[in-house]
Design a protein around this motif. Structure first.
Motif, PDB file in Angstrom:
ATOM      1  N   ALA A   8       0.842  -1.200   0.000  1.00  0.00           N
ATOM      2  CA  ALA A   8       0.000   0.000   0.000  1.00  0.00           C
ATOM      3  C   ALA A   8       0.878   1.252   0.000  1.00  0.00           C
ATOM      4  O   ALA A   8       0.625   2.199  -0.756  1.00  0.00           O
ATOM      5  N   SER A   9       1.938   1.244   0.819  1.00  0.00           N
ATOM      6  CA  SER A   9       2.866   2.393   0.852  1.00  0.00           C
ATOM      7  C   SER A   9       3.500   2.620  -0.504  1.00  0.00           C
ATOM      8  O   SER A   9       3.664   3.759  -0.948  1.00  0.00           O
ATOM      9  N   PHE A  10       3.861   1.515  -1.156  1.00  0.00           N
ATOM     10  CA  PHE A  10       4.461   1.589  -2.494  1.00  0.00           C
ATOM     11  C   PHE A  10       3.501   2.298  -3.453  1.00  0.00           C
ATOM     12  O   PHE A  10       3.877   3.246  -4.148  1.00  0.00           O
ATOM     13  N   CYS A  11       2.232   1.853  -3.477  1.00  0.00           N
ATOM     14  CA  CYS A  11       1.231   2.438  -4.381  1.00  0.00           C
ATOM     15  C   CYS A  11       0.989   3.916  -4.059  1.00  0.00           C
ATOM     16  O   CYS A  11       0.846   4.741  -4.972  1.00  0.00           O
ATOM     17  N   LEU A  12       0.948   4.240  -2.770  1.00  0.00           N
ATOM     18  CA  LEU A  12       0.715   5.637  -2.364  1.00  0.00           C
ATOM     19  C   LEU A  12       1.854   6.537  -2.837  1.00  0.00           C
ATOM     20  O   LEU A  12       1.629   7.625  -3.375  1.00  0.00           O
ATOM     21  N   ARG A  13       3.086   6.053  -2.656  1.00  0.00           N
ATOM     22  CA  ARG A  13       4.240   6.868  -3.069  1.00  0.00           C
ATOM     23  C   ARG A  13       4.279   7.041  -4.586  1.00  0.00           C
ATOM     24  O   ARG A  13       4.572   8.127  -5.091  1.00  0.00           O
ATOM     25  N   VAL A  14       3.986   5.960  -5.307  1.00  0.00           N
ATOM     26  CA  VAL A  14       4.003   6.041  -6.775  1.00  0.00           C
ATOM     27  C   VAL A  14       2.915   7.002  -7.248  1.00  0.00           C
ATOM     28  O   VAL A  14       3.148   7.835  -8.130  1.00  0.00           O
ATOM     29  N   MET A  15       1.742   6.925  -6.639  1.00  0.00           N
ATOM     30  CA  MET A  15       0.630   7.813  -7.020  1.00  0.00           C
ATOM     31  C   MET A  15       1.020   9.280  -6.833  1.00  0.00           C
ATOM     32  O   MET A  15       0.839  10.106  -7.734  1.00  0.00           O
ATOM     33  N   VAL A  16       1.591   9.594  -5.679  1.00  0.00           N
ATOM     34  CA  VAL A  16       1.997  10.982  -5.401  1.00  0.00           C
ATOM     35  C   VAL A  16       3.135  11.395  -6.346  1.00  0.00           C
ATOM     36  O   VAL A  16       3.143  12.511  -6.880  1.00  0.00           O
ATOM     37  N   GLY A  17       4.063  10.484  -6.593  1.00  0.00           N
ATOM     38  CA  GLY A  17       5.187  10.784  -7.490  1.00  0.00           C
ATOM     39  C   GLY A  17       4.730  11.146  -8.897  1.00  0.00           C
ATOM     40  O   GLY A  17       5.169  12.156  -9.462  1.00  0.00           O
TER      41      GLY A  17
END
Length: 224
Positions: free
Chosen positions: A150-159
């Motif tokens: 989930a953290s991975f997806c959140l960071r990629v989304m914001v990036g």
């Protein structure tokens, strides 16, 4: 260089539909996502360690004194002046790795004038949409092996939102943006607060167009 070659492969014109293209290039999209994840993670650490610049300045002063007193440095731990200057400039930015990535993406677009800018922005907005749907849909979310996914997806989304905001002429927050900003911010706000504060700050302070007059007031208030 890695970013440019990945963007080149993900934005070329062989497929008109960005979703299909990303599906076909899943391994490359994953590598691009890995870079974004690393970037956001690095900058979160930088933002939570504000003393790093003072520590580095202290290190440089100590090294200068040692040179004046002819005290040899231990092993190969010494950083030469040119590299030290570059490190200082790098860490002077609030989010140094994100700035490097934004500059790199902007440079990619400006160097590839024959490539329609929509190819790049559509790729970024599609990735943002995929991450958002994965995070907000219980059926997909239940398939995550761990919270780290989930953290991975959140960071990629914001990036990708931040890169889109830099590359797109009117940015990610305008009405014409292909990114559902309200939906993305809601997904962030629905997470445990301590886990996403750094990402919300990245949207607040490292985007280019958030404070434009064209930005929807609701979006601004959601990020306050």
């Amino acid at each position: 260089a890695a970013l440019h070659s990945l963007l080149g492969a993900l934005t070329n014109e062989t497929h008109s539909d960005p979703t299909q293209h990303l599906e076909r290039e899943q391994a490359l999209a994953k590598q691009f996502a890995e870079i974004l994840h690393f970037t956001l993670r690095f900058d979160e650490l930088k933002m939570t360690n504000p003393a790093i610049q003072n520590d580095f300045s202290y290190y440089r002063r100590t090294l200068s004194r040692m040179r004046i007193n002819n005290v040899p440095a231990e092993g190969e731990n010494e950083v030469n002046n040119e590299l030290a200057n570059r490190i200082s400039l790098f860490y002077a930015d609030a989010t140094p790795m994100l700035k490097t990535l934004s500059d790199g993406t902007t440079k990619f677009v400006s160097e590839n004038k024959t490539l329609p800018i929509e190819n790049t922005t559509d790729c970024l907005s599609t990735m943002a949409s995929v991450c958002k749907v994965m995070l907000e849909t219980p059926e997909y979310r239940s398939r995550f092996n761990s919270e780290e996914t989930a953290s991975f997806c959140l960071r990629v989304m914001v990036g990708v939102i931040i890169l889109y905001d830099y590359v797109h002429p009117v940015g990610a927050f305008a009405k014409s943006s292909k990114i559902d900003m309200k939906g993305c911010i809601k997904v962030l706000k629905d997470q445990p607060p301590n886990s996403v504060e750094g990402l919300l700050n990245a949207l607040r302070y490292t985007t280019k167009h958030l404070n434009d007059e064209s930005t929807n007031k609701t979006i601004k208030s959601m990020l306050q």
